[in-house]
Design an enzyme around this catalytic site. Structure first.
Site, PDB file in Angstrom:
ATOM      1  N   GLU A 210     -10.705  30.597  -0.972  1.00 55.92           N
ATOM      2  CA  GLU A 210     -11.788  30.145  -0.104  1.00 55.92           C
ATOM      3  C   GLU A 210     -11.879  28.616  -0.124  1.00 55.92           C
ATOM      4  O   GLU A 210     -12.021  28.023  -1.192  1.00 55.92           O
ATOM      5  CB  GLU A 210     -13.106  30.769  -0.570  1.00 55.92           C
ATOM      6  CG  GLU A 210     -13.087  32.292  -0.520  1.00 55.92           C
ATOM      7  CD  GLU A 210     -14.183  32.920  -1.377  1.00 55.92           C
ATOM      8  OE1 GLU A 210     -15.128  32.202  -1.751  1.00 55.92           O
ATOM      9  OE2 GLU A 210     -14.084  34.129  -1.660  1.00 55.92           O
ATOM     10  N   GLU A 241     -13.020  38.092  -2.474  1.00 58.35           N
ATOM     11  CA  GLU A 241     -12.300  37.917  -3.730  1.00 58.35           C
ATOM     12  C   GLU A 241     -11.374  39.092  -4.056  1.00 58.35           C
ATOM     13  O   GLU A 241     -10.304  38.916  -4.641  1.00 58.35           O
ATOM     14  CB  GLU A 241     -13.295  37.706  -4.879  1.00 58.35           C
ATOM     15  CG  GLU A 241     -14.014  36.363  -4.865  1.00 58.35           C
ATOM     16  CD  GLU A 241     -15.202  36.313  -3.914  1.00 58.35           C
ATOM     17  OE1 GLU A 241     -15.511  37.357  -3.294  1.00 58.35           O
ATOM     18  OE2 GLU A 241     -15.819  35.242  -3.778  1.00 58.35           O
ATOM     19  N   TYR A 267     -18.026  34.676  -9.542  1.00 58.44           N
ATOM     20  CA  TYR A 267     -17.565  35.501  -8.428  1.00 58.44           C
ATOM     21  C   TYR A 267     -16.217  36.165  -8.715  1.00 58.44           C
ATOM     22  O   TYR A 267     -15.684  36.896  -7.882  1.00 58.44           O
ATOM     23  CB  TYR A 267     -17.515  34.671  -7.136  1.00 58.44           C
ATOM     24  CG  TYR A 267     -18.900  34.494  -6.569  1.00 58.44           C
ATOM     25  CD1 TYR A 267     -19.337  35.275  -5.496  1.00 58.44           C
ATOM     26  CD2 TYR A 267     -19.796  33.581  -7.123  1.00 58.44           C
ATOM     27  CE1 TYR A 267     -20.625  35.136  -4.997  1.00 58.44           C
ATOM     28  CE2 TYR A 267     -21.082  33.434  -6.627  1.00 58.44           C
ATOM     29  CZ  TYR A 267     -21.495  34.217  -5.566  1.00 58.44           C
ATOM     30  OH  TYR A 267     -22.768  34.095  -5.077  1.00 58.44           O
ATOM     31  N   HIS A 308     -23.890  30.654  -8.254  1.00 59.69           N
ATOM     32  CA  HIS A 308     -22.732  29.998  -8.879  1.00 59.69           C
ATOM     33  C   HIS A 308     -23.096  29.477 -10.264  1.00 59.69           C
ATOM     34  O   HIS A 308     -22.646  28.412 -10.672  1.00 59.69           O
ATOM     35  CB  HIS A 308     -22.217  28.848  -8.011  1.00 59.69           C
ATOM     36  CG  HIS A 308     -21.690  29.283  -6.677  1.00 59.69           C
ATOM     37  ND1 HIS A 308     -20.670  30.181  -6.543  1.00 59.69           N
ATOM     38  CD2 HIS A 308     -22.059  28.942  -5.421  1.00 59.69           C
ATOM     39  CE1 HIS A 308     -20.423  30.376  -5.258  1.00 59.69           C
ATOM     40  NE2 HIS A 308     -21.257  29.638  -4.557  1.00 59.69           N
TER      41      HIS A 308
END
Length: 501
Positions: A210, A241, A267, A308
């Site tokens: 990404e 992912e 993630y 995050h």
């Protein structure tokens, strides 16, 4: 949308006929791919119906014979073990009249098993040895049991990691060359210059993820490199992912050297399943015949914010046994770990420290040549009073604390573990603990996460814990509400101290 057939169920033990209607089953038989292929061959006169029948008959015979031959190769050595085990047990029975009846029954039962397994042999031998106790009559049986334990260890407990010449553990260490006049650059520039040289000289390397391609990743490690090296080698993906990992697996198993990006560490959870079930176990499941040298690049630790901001290190190290987990404290160390993994045939996860991208580092002159050995901690500060063990971004916080403690007369030795898998293969931390007699494990994870893992590795695997006293330290809350896990202080007992020179 076009429908497709499903000729079988999810597994051989679950027939699809149980949950499909008769109408659906008829439709699948009519549109079965093999049947349609046969119709197409006959329609275009590539073969006659009789010729296809002959091919099918030969194929069935070949498959049947191959199945029988494979089963014979599997069961023959097990039956040989059964014969030897029953023979030894019967010999024991002759010398142990009180246990003779039970021993004879054990020998009879294992011999009568139609399709015995190795575990059946081991269980029978163990039961027989328990009955025999310490009797000398069990000498040969005990010896055979130990022989089978060694053999089974090779069959079932080996090859989790590459054990051959392409093992990452066998990559020769090459120190970074940093000249006195080396430029002082941002951490992300160290990575950027490394990746530029890497893609220039190694055509099988690809990178994707990404925001990795067009903008050069959010931290600019790949800035400008897609334009230079092409969108076929450095490219963007969607926010997915799971399939990023799938792409990496496919490329790695076809001879390429992919670097698959996960943005950010927490993630990784969405791509964890194929990493845990496929990448980590492939070398083990194939007894070393196949490898998946995928490199997963991500970043984390010391994050601030709602999203995050996870640091699930306990999850990572327990789910990815079979991969190497690298936790560099700066970008120069990260480059050395990438080089080590690229020289091997093993999969690895490199977790760059997020707060290090704009910290200054001296640029090594041998960017694509130097390597960092895996499983070898580095003592980054010498001390005499307490050993502090950690990794990644958290080390900078510890260094600040050590400086403050030094002003109070407390000398801290700081150990950077560098890799969590493998962990301190040379027992460097234990040697430090023997010197200081006190140790603290610090990381950023939930209680019982990576700090507990490090504690277990050192205090339970590397040393007799009976000689140490445990003093728990409460978790310290950060302003964001997140926790820094501190496993506590372990100090040597008075007896241990007296024994030290």
């Amino acid at each position: 949308m076009e429908e497709i057939t499903q000729p079988q169920g999810h597994s051989t033990s679950g027939s699809h006929e149980r949950y499909k209607s008769q109408e659906r089953l008829e439709w699948e038989r009519e549109w079965d791919g093999i049947r349609k292929m046969r119709e197409w061959i006959c329609e275009y006169e590539l073969a006659t119906d009789d010729e296809l029948n002959e091919i099918a008959d030969k194929a069935k015979i070949f498959v049947r014979d191959s199945k029988l031959a494979a089963w014979d190769r599997f069961i023959a050595p097990v039956k040989a073990q059964v014969a030897r085990a029953s023979e030894l047990i019967r010999i024991m029975a002759k010398s142990l009249p009180e246990q003779a009846q039970e021993l004879e029954k054990l020998a009879l039962d294992i011999t009568a098993a139609r399709e015995p397994l190795r575990r059946d042999v081991m269980k029978t031998l163990h039961t027989a040895l328990t009955l025999a106790g310490k009797s000398d009559a069990a000498f040969w049986t005990r010896d055979y049991y130990q022989e089978l334990q060694t053999e089974n260890h090779k069959l079932y407990n080996s090859q989790l990691y590459n054990e051959g010449p392409r093992s990452a553990m066998k990559v020769t260490e090459v120190k970074p060359v940093i000249h006195h006049d080396a430029p002082l650059v941002n951490g992300f520039e160290v990575l950027n210059k490394f990746f530029d040289e890497l893609f220039t000289h190694h055509p099988r390397v690809l990178a994707f993820g990404e925001d990795l391609g067009f903008i050069g990743d959010v931290n600019q490690g790949f800035s400008g490199l897609q334009q230079k090296h092409g969108s076929n080698r450095i490219f963007d993906t969607g926010i997915r992912e799971l399939t990023i990992m799938g792409q990496g697996i496919g490329m790695a198993m076809r001879g390429l050297r992919p670097i698959a990006e996960i943005q950010y560490l927490d993630y990784l959870l969405y791509g964890l399943q194929p990493l845990s079930d496929d990448v980590s176990t492939l070398h083990y499941r194939t007894a070393g015949q196949q490898s998946c040298p995928l490199i997963v690049r991500t970043r984390g630790h010391r994050l601030e914010g709602i999203w995050h901001s996870g640091s699930p290190m306990g999850m990572v190290i327990n789910a990815l046994r079979g991969m190497y987990v690298c936790v560099p404290r700066n970008m120069t160390q990260a480059v050395g770990m990438y080089n080590t993994l690229l020289r091997s045939n093993d999969p690895g996860l490199v977790i760059e420290c997020l707060n290090g991208y704009r910290l200054k580092e001296k640029l090594p002159a041998n960017l694509t040549e130097f390597t960092v050995p895996l499983g070898k901690p580095e003592i980054i500060r010498e001390g005499t009073d307490v050993t502090i063990v950690s990794y990644g971004s958290t080390l900078r916080i510890i260094q600040e604390a050590a400086y403050m403690l030094e002003m109070k007369g407390i000398s801290c030795e700081i150990v950077d573990v560098q890799t969590l898998l493998p962990f301190d293969t040379g027992h460097t931390i234990l040697e430090s603990l023997k010197k200081t007699n006190r140790i603290v494990f610090v990381d950023e994870d939930v209680p019982g996460g990576a700090a507990a893992y490090m504690f277990n590795k050192v205090m339970e695997e590397q040393e007799d814990t009976n000689t140490w006293m445990w003093h728990p330290v409460p978790l310290q809350a950060r302003p964001t509400g997140r926790l820094m896990a501190v496993m506590g202080i372990i100090s040597a007992s008075p007896m241990q101290k007296r024994l030290k020179p």
